[in-house]
Design a protein around this motif. Structure first.
Motif, short mmCIF file in Angstrom:
data_model
loop_
_atom_site.label_atom_id
_atom_site.label_comp_id
_atom_site.label_asym_id
_atom_site.label_seq_id
_atom_site.Cartn_x
_atom_site.Cartn_y
_atom_site.Cartn_z
N ILE A 111 0.86 -1.19 0.00
CA ILE A 111 0.00 0.00 0.00
C ILE A 111 0.89 1.24 0.00
O ILE A 111 1.78 1.38 0.83
CB ILE A 111 -0.94 0.02 1.22
CG1 ILE A 111 -1.78 -1.25 1.32
CG2 ILE A 111 -1.81 1.28 1.22
CD1 ILE A 111 -2.76 -1.47 0.21
N ASP A 112 0.66 2.12 -0.95
CA ASP A 112 1.45 3.35 -1.05
C ASP A 112 0.78 4.54 -0.39
O ASP A 112 1.45 5.41 0.17
CB ASP A 112 1.74 3.68 -2.52
CG ASP A 112 2.67 2.67 -3.15
OD1 ASP A 112 3.84 2.63 -2.75
OD2 ASP A 112 2.22 1.92 -4.03
N CYS A 113 -0.55 4.61 -0.50
CA CYS A 113 -1.27 5.77 0.03
C CYS A 113 -2.75 5.43 0.10
O CYS A 113 -3.18 4.37 -0.37
CB CYS A 113 -1.03 7.00 -0.85
SG CYS A 113 -1.51 6.76 -2.58
N VAL A 114 -3.52 6.34 0.66
CA VAL A 114 -4.96 6.17 0.75
C VAL A 114 -5.65 7.46 0.31
O VAL A 114 -5.04 8.53 0.27
CB VAL A 114 -5.42 5.80 2.19
CG1 VAL A 114 -4.95 4.42 2.58
CG2 VAL A 114 -4.97 6.83 3.21
N ALA A 115 -6.93 7.31 -0.02
CA ALA A 115 -7.79 8.45 -0.34
C ALA A 115 -9.20 8.07 0.12
O ALA A 115 -9.47 6.92 0.45
CB ALA A 115 -7.75 8.77 -1.83
N HIS A 116 -10.07 9.05 0.11
CA HIS A 116 -11.45 8.80 0.52
C HIS A 116 -12.10 7.80 -0.42
O HIS A 116 -12.05 7.97 -1.64
CB HIS A 116 -12.25 10.10 0.58
CG HIS A 116 -11.73 11.04 1.62
ND1 HIS A 116 -11.89 10.80 2.96
CD2 HIS A 116 -11.03 12.19 1.52
CE1 HIS A 116 -11.31 11.77 3.65
NE2 HIS A 116 -10.78 12.62 2.80
N GLY A 168 7.75 10.35 -5.97
CA GLY A 168 8.31 11.17 -4.89
C GLY A 168 7.46 12.40 -4.61
O GLY A 168 7.22 12.76 -3.45
N GLN A 169 6.98 13.05 -5.68
CA GLN A 169 6.13 14.22 -5.49
C GLN A 169 4.80 13.83 -4.87
O GLN A 169 4.25 14.55 -4.04
CB GLN A 169 5.90 14.93 -6.84
CG GLN A 169 7.13 15.60 -7.39
CD GLN A 169 7.70 16.64 -6.43
OE1 GLN A 169 6.99 17.50 -5.91
NE2 GLN A 169 9.00 16.54 -6.17
N LEU A 170 4.27 12.67 -5.26
CA LEU A 170 3.02 12.20 -4.67
C LEU A 170 3.18 11.97 -3.18
O LEU A 170 2.35 12.43 -2.37
CB LEU A 170 2.55 10.91 -5.36
CG LEU A 170 1.28 10.29 -4.78
CD1 LEU A 170 0.07 11.18 -5.06
CD2 LEU A 170 1.06 8.89 -5.34
N ILE A 171 4.25 11.31 -2.79
CA ILE A 171 4.47 11.00 -1.37
C ILE A 171 4.67 12.28 -0.57
O ILE A 171 4.26 12.36 0.60
CB ILE A 171 5.64 10.01 -1.20
CG1 ILE A 171 5.33 8.70 -1.93
CG2 ILE A 171 5.96 9.76 0.26
CD1 ILE A 171 3.97 8.11 -1.67
N LYS A 172 5.26 13.30 -1.17
CA LYS A 172 5.39 14.60 -0.49
C LYS A 172 4.01 15.21 -0.22
O LYS A 172 3.88 16.08 0.63
CB LYS A 172 6.21 15.57 -1.33
CG LYS A 172 7.68 15.29 -1.32
CD LYS A 172 8.41 16.35 -2.13
CE LYS A 172 9.90 16.07 -2.20
NZ LYS A 172 10.59 17.05 -3.05
N ASN A 173 3.01 14.77 -0.96
CA ASN A 173 1.65 15.29 -0.82
C ASN A 173 0.74 14.31 -0.10
O ASN A 173 -0.41 14.10 -0.47
CB ASN A 173 1.09 15.65 -2.20
CG ASN A 173 1.67 16.93 -2.73
OD1 ASN A 173 1.23 18.02 -2.36
ND2 ASN A 173 2.69 16.82 -3.57
N THR A 174 1.28 13.68 0.94
CA THR A 174 0.47 12.81 1.78
C THR A 174 0.52 13.30 3.22
O THR A 174 1.47 13.99 3.62
CB THR A 174 0.95 11.34 1.74
OG1 THR A 174 2.31 11.28 2.17
CG2 THR A 174 0.82 10.74 0.36
N ILE A 175 -0.49 12.95 3.96
CA ILE A 175 -0.58 13.29 5.38
C ILE A 175 -0.62 11.98 6.16
O ILE A 175 -1.47 11.12 5.90
CB ILE A 175 -1.86 14.09 5.69
CG1 ILE A 175 -1.87 15.40 4.90
CG2 ILE A 175 -2.00 14.35 7.18
CD1 ILE A 175 -3.20 16.12 4.95
N ASP A 176 0.29 11.83 7.11
CA ASP A 176 0.31 10.63 7.96
C ASP A 176 -0.93 10.64 8.84
O ASP A 176 -1.18 11.59 9.58
CB ASP A 176 1.58 10.62 8.80
CG ASP A 176 1.77 9.35 9.61
OD1 ASP A 176 0.83 8.53 9.67
OD2 ASP A 176 2.85 9.19 10.19
N LEU A 177 -1.72 9.57 8.77
CA LEU A 177 -2.95 9.46 9.57
C LEU A 177 -2.74 8.68 10.85
O LEU A 177 -3.70 8.41 11.56
CB LEU A 177 -4.05 8.80 8.72
CG LEU A 177 -4.45 9.53 7.44
CD1 LEU A 177 -5.50 8.73 6.70
CD2 LEU A 177 -4.92 10.94 7.73
N ASN A 178 -1.51 8.31 11.15
CA ASN A 178 -1.17 7.52 12.33
C ASN A 178 -1.90 6.18 12.34
O ASN A 178 -2.25 5.67 13.40
CB ASN A 178 -1.46 8.31 13.62
CG ASN A 178 -0.56 9.51 13.74
OD1 ASN A 178 0.65 9.42 13.49
ND2 ASN A 178 -1.14 10.64 14.09
#
Length: 192
Positions: A111-116, A168-178
């Motif tokens: 898993i790389d990231c999440v969205a609604h 890399g740019q995508l990951i810079k635009n993520t927020i850690d949700l803990n």
């Protein structure tokens, strides 16, 4: 001003075959697209699928995939679908509007990231709208952000980014949700 290439590989019931998916990805490669988004998957790693994914990435095409909806709300278990399970793709999980993991979202180390992806209003049949949930609802959010990041990179650097630069740019635009990394990856995609 985005141009979309829509390729149908599944029938009205969501069923299809690997050959159709591989052919569609090959066609997208031939059309020199920037991003491919796939809201489909199978639990088996098939060599032909991995090969075509690698071919696309070698042509500098970013592939964004729905992680899958086979989760059991337990980050300790490993639910993985392909092509989202390939390291070459961006695997997108789902969270709800309170930023908690969606009970159905797959969990795994890819898993790389999440969205609604819960109760998302989308277009439906007969010019109607409908409410849907699933990682297929979260994936288009990430695909849109990827497209915007590519456009921004081209304007700033006067060249097309590599897939790794886009990632890399995508990951810079993520927020850690803990949340557990096997659920959230790097976090919620949020264009800053």
């Amino acid at each position: 001003n985005a141009k979309l290439l829509i390729l149908k590989v599944l029938d009205k019931n969501g069923n299809g075959n690997l050959e159709s998916v591989v052919n569609a990805i090959n066609y997208a490669i031939s059309q020199e697209v920037d991003v491919i988004t796939l809201s489909l998957g199978c639990p088996i790693d098939v060599p032909e699928l991995r090969t075509v994914v690698r071919n696309a990435v070698a042509k500098n095409i970013v592939i964004v995939c729905a992680a899958g909806n086979d989760g059991d709300n337990n980050s300790e278990t490993n639910e993985i679908d392909y092509p989202s399970g390939y390291t070459e793709t961006i695997s997108v999980g789902a969270v709800d509007n309170t930023r908690l993991n969606a009970w159905f979202t797959n969990s795994n180390n890819q898993i790389d990231c999440v969205a609604h992806g819960v109760k998302v209003i989308s277009t439906g049949l007969n010019n109607d709208y409908m409410e849907m949930s699933g990682t297929s609802m979260s994936t288009p959010h990430v695909t849109g952000v990827v497209a915007l990041l590519i456009e921004k990179f081209i304007k700033e650097w006067n060249r097309h980014p590599t897939t790794m630069e886009t990632y890399g740019q995508l990951i810079k635009n993520t927020i850690d949700l803990n949340l557990d990394k096997r659920i959230q990856g790097n976090g919620l995609v949020f264009l800053k």
